[in-house]
Design a protein around this motif. Structure first.
Motif, PDB file in Angstrom:
ATOM      1  N   ILE A 112       0.869  -1.233  -0.090  1.00  0.00           N
ATOM      2  CA  ILE A 112       0.001  -0.184   0.077  1.00  0.00           C
ATOM      3  C   ILE A 112       0.859   1.241   0.019  1.00  0.00           C
ATOM      4  CG2 ILE A 112      -1.845   1.277   1.040  1.00  0.00           C
ATOM      5  CD1 ILE A 112      -2.750  -1.237   2.470  1.00  0.00           C
ATOM      6  N   GLU A 113       1.192   1.825  -1.301  1.00  0.00           N
ATOM      7  CA  GLU A 113       1.942   2.875  -1.323  1.00  0.00           C
ATOM      8  C   GLU A 113       1.810   3.968  -0.265  1.00  0.00           C
ATOM      9  OE1 GLU A 113       4.774   2.445  -2.875  1.00  0.00           O
ATOM     10  OE2 GLU A 113       4.253   0.462  -3.792  1.00  0.00           O
ATOM     11  N   TYR A 114       0.587   4.275  -0.350  1.00  0.00           N
ATOM     12  CA  TYR A 114       0.254   5.628   0.551  1.00  0.00           C
ATOM     13  C   TYR A 114       0.623   5.446   1.903  1.00  0.00           C
ATOM     14  CZ  TYR A 114      -2.256   8.825   3.155  1.00  0.00           C
ATOM     15  OH  TYR A 114      -3.021   9.866   4.156  1.00  0.00           O
ATOM     16  N   LEU A 115       0.371   4.526   2.330  1.00  0.00           N
ATOM     17  CA  LEU A 115       0.599   4.227   4.009  1.00  0.00           C
ATOM     18  C   LEU A 115       2.143   4.082   4.309  1.00  0.00           C
ATOM     19  CD1 LEU A 115      -2.417   1.633   5.090  1.00  0.00           C
ATOM     20  CD2 LEU A 115      -2.325   4.004   4.986  1.00  0.00           C
ATOM     21  N   SER A 116       2.816   3.750   3.269  1.00  0.00           N
ATOM     22  CA  SER A 116       4.508   3.709   3.241  1.00  0.00           C
ATOM     23  C   SER A 116       4.715   4.891   3.226  1.00  0.00           C
ATOM     24  CB  SER A 116       4.805   2.700   2.355  1.00  0.00           C
ATOM     25  OG  SER A 116       4.395   1.392   2.535  1.00  0.00           O
ATOM     26  N   TRP A 117       4.400   5.676   2.363  1.00  0.00           N
ATOM     27  CA  TRP A 117       4.667   7.215   1.980  1.00  0.00           C
ATOM     28  C   TRP A 117       4.446   8.106   3.201  1.00  0.00           C
ATOM     29  CZ3 TRP A 117       2.280  11.881   1.963  1.00  0.00           C
ATOM     30  CH2 TRP A 117       2.952  13.201   1.319  1.00  0.00           C
ATOM     31  N   ILE A 118       3.269   7.949   3.563  1.00  0.00           N
ATOM     32  CA  ILE A 118       2.671   8.941   4.997  1.00  0.00           C
ATOM     33  C   ILE A 118       3.193   8.680   6.235  1.00  0.00           C
ATOM     34  CG2 ILE A 118       0.839   7.782   5.762  1.00  0.00           C
ATOM     35  CD1 ILE A 118       0.779  11.399   5.121  1.00  0.00           C
ATOM     36  N   GLU A 119       3.775   7.332   6.436  1.00  0.00           N
ATOM     37  CA  GLU A 119       4.266   6.954   7.902  1.00  0.00           C
ATOM     38  C   GLU A 119       5.483   7.945   8.264  1.00  0.00           C
ATOM     39  OE1 GLU A 119       5.357   2.868  10.230  1.00  0.00           O
ATOM     40  OE2 GLU A 119       5.424   2.986   8.015  1.00  0.00           O
ATOM     41  N   GLY A 120       5.110   8.434   9.343  1.00  0.00           N
ATOM     42  CA  GLY A 120       5.961   9.495   9.921  1.00  0.00           C
ATOM     43  C   GLY A 120       6.234  10.533   9.666  1.00  0.00           C
ATOM     44  N   ARG A 121       5.668  10.943   8.527  1.00  0.00           N
ATOM     45  CA  ARG A 121       5.813  12.259   7.902  1.00  0.00           C
ATOM     46  C   ARG A 121       5.218  13.623   8.500  1.00  0.00           C
ATOM     47  NH1 ARG A 121       7.610  12.800   2.013  1.00  0.00           N
ATOM     48  NH2 ARG A 121       8.449  10.716   1.425  1.00  0.00           N
ATOM     49  N   PRO A 122       3.886  13.311   8.882  1.00  0.00           N
ATOM     50  CA  PRO A 122       3.235  14.394   9.641  1.00  0.00           C
ATOM     51  C   PRO A 122       4.151  14.849  10.801  1.00  0.00           C
ATOM     52  CG  PRO A 122       1.666  12.544   8.977  1.00  0.00           C
ATOM     53  CD  PRO A 122       2.968  12.163   8.753  1.00  0.00           C
ATOM     54  N   ASP A 123       4.481  14.116  11.657  1.00  0.00           N
ATOM     55  CA  ASP A 123       5.372  14.635  12.947  1.00  0.00           C
ATOM     56  C   ASP A 123       6.504  15.145  12.458  1.00  0.00           C
ATOM     57  OD1 ASP A 123       3.206  13.884  14.385  1.00  0.00           O
ATOM     58  OD2 ASP A 123       3.764  12.110  14.738  1.00  0.00           O
ATOM     59  N   ALA A 124       7.243  15.031  11.359  1.00  0.00           N
ATOM     60  CA  ALA A 124       8.491  15.240  10.933  1.00  0.00           C
ATOM     61  C   ALA A 124       8.522  16.615  10.243  1.00  0.00           C
ATOM     62  CB  ALA A 124       9.027  14.400   9.939  1.00  0.00           C
ATOM     63  N   VAL A 125       7.555  17.341   9.923  1.00  0.00           N
ATOM     64  CA  VAL A 125       7.542  18.554   9.314  1.00  0.00           C
ATOM     65  C   VAL A 125       6.952  19.580  10.142  1.00  0.00           C
ATOM     66  CG1 VAL A 125       7.106  17.380   7.106  1.00  0.00           C
ATOM     67  CG2 VAL A 125       5.176  18.213   8.307  1.00  0.00           C
ATOM     68  N   GLU A 126       7.122  20.813   9.806  1.00  0.00           N
ATOM     69  CA  GLU A 126       6.588  21.962  10.500  1.00  0.00           C
ATOM     70  C   GLU A 126       5.127  22.221  10.277  1.00  0.00           C
ATOM     71  OE1 GLU A 126       7.530  26.892  11.008  1.00  0.00           O
ATOM     72  OE2 GLU A 126       8.760  25.681   9.695  1.00  0.00           O
TER      73      GLU A 126
END
Length: 380
Positions: free
Chosen positions: A14-28
């Motif tokens: 599932i490419e989306y779930l792999s892509w999104i994992e960890g990103r929201p908390d890593a950006v401003e």
């Protein structure tokens, strides 16, 4: 169809779930998260908004509390480890109910004749990848701009269709389906001895609650319909991993049997879900205020920019937006360079757009939109 070395069906990535994992908390600036999550994640296992609230009298079962919200009996509800898990159970039951083993036939010569799951397009990627792991073929019906046209479903179902799957609110556009269209779609499925799966995780997203389940419209209880939901998107309790499936007792019993092979619900999550459901009305008030404010800010942002195309539907806090000069991946990369996270539309069958979601508290969502606006201002 994907096959492993032993000839068995395997689950695709599932490419989306792999892509999104960890990103929201890593950006401003997070404009990717669509759940109405808290401003600060709780240090312990109990969400801050549930801490200090009394538990309901006695020990009511979570399935009974959910059933009461939908106006169905408890034997029509199965509590699951989130809505994604509930959808997976629905796919598994539907594919199995067809009576055809997932690996019947020889994939090398194309002789397999698997059951079909008919999924909306554009749509949420797990709805198109998970059925494959259970041996189903995935077919699509068009839902342009999120509009549900039952005639498209009627034209697309065939004798191999075991399930029609869609979302309401539609993910990724945020549009609500017309009730008559939903009922006609359900009739098209049942006329073909199939079920209609409606993922309603975004159904409660409305500034003004209705008398439906969780304050939003629901088609639960309709013949042949399977509804899924969770405590994640609207209430923001994603850490509990509590979802549910609502269907006829026979379907629920089959899903419960399959559930023994998939992740289970932890007891602490069950206890906290019981508390959340008991205090649902009080917990909903500030969610609806956030929805109202965030919707208004997103709608104004989209309306004020000539280079942006896309509609923010009433009550929705997310939308598909397209730029005149940039495709979805290009806009995503430019935004990310500036510390802003949006979701490429290719994960939702719309590579020319991005999904922008205002799930965060309004002050943070506003700052994120301002940062995205600066990115767009710099586009030649």
């Amino acid at each position: 169809m994907r096959w492993g070395c032993a000839g068995l069906v395997v689950f695709p990535q599932i490419e989306y779930l792999s892509w999104i994992e960890g990103r929201p908390d890593a950006v401003e600036h997070d404009l990717a998260s669509s759940d109405l999550r808290p401003a600060i994640r709780a240090d312990g296992p109990i969400p801050e908004r549930l801490a200090g609230l009394p538990d309901p009298p006695g020990t009511p079962a979570v399935d009974a509390l959910v059933a009461d919200r939908y106006g169905v009996s408890p034997d029509e509800v199965l509590v699951t480890a989130g809505a994604t898990n509930a959808n997976a159970l629905a796919f598994a039951v539907a594919a199995e109910d067809d009576g055809v083993a997932p690996h019947d036939g020889d994939p090398a010569d194309g002789s397999e004749n698997p059951p079909s799951v008919l999924v909306e397009k554009p749509g949420y990627e797990p709805m198109t990848t998970t059925p494959i792991g259970f041996g189903a073929r995935v077919d699509r019906f068009r839902r342009p701009e999120g509009v549900l046209d039952a005639a498209r479903v009627e034209a697309a179902v065939d004798d191999r269709t075991v399930l029609v799957a869609l979302t309401d609110r539609h993910n990724p556009t945020g549009r609500r389906a017309d009730r008559a269209a939903l009922e006609r779609t359900a009739a098209a499925a049942t006329a073909n001895d199939a079920h209609l799966l409606v993922d309603e995780v975004y159904a409660p997203f409305t500034a003004t609650p209705t008398d439906g389940a969780f304050g939003g419209p629901s088609i639960a209880g309709t013949d042949g319909v399977v509804v899924t939901g969770s405590l994640t998107k609207f209430l923001g309790f994603g850490g509990l991993r509590i979802g549910w499936l609502v269907a006829d007792p026979e379907f629920v019993a089959a899903a419960e049997r399959v559930r023994h092979h998939l992740p289970s619900v932890a007891h602490p999550s069950t206890a906290l879900a019981r508390r959340a459901l008991h205090h649902l009305d009080a917990l909903s008030a500030d969610r609806r205020e956030r929805i109202r404010r965030n919707h208004d800010r997103l709608a104004a942002f989209a309306a004020d920019r000539d280079a942006i195309a896309g509609h923010v539907h009433d009550g929705a806090t997310y939308a598909l937006l397209a730029h005149d000069l940039l495709d979805g991946d290009e806009l995503t990369e430019r935004a990310l360079d500036a510390g802003v996270l949006v979701v490429p539309g290719r994960f939702f069958d719309r590579p020319g757009a991005v999904r922008v979601s205002l799930g965060r508290p309004t002050d943070r969502a506003t700052a994120a939109l301002d940062a995205l606006g600066t990115v767009l201002d710099d586009v030649d």
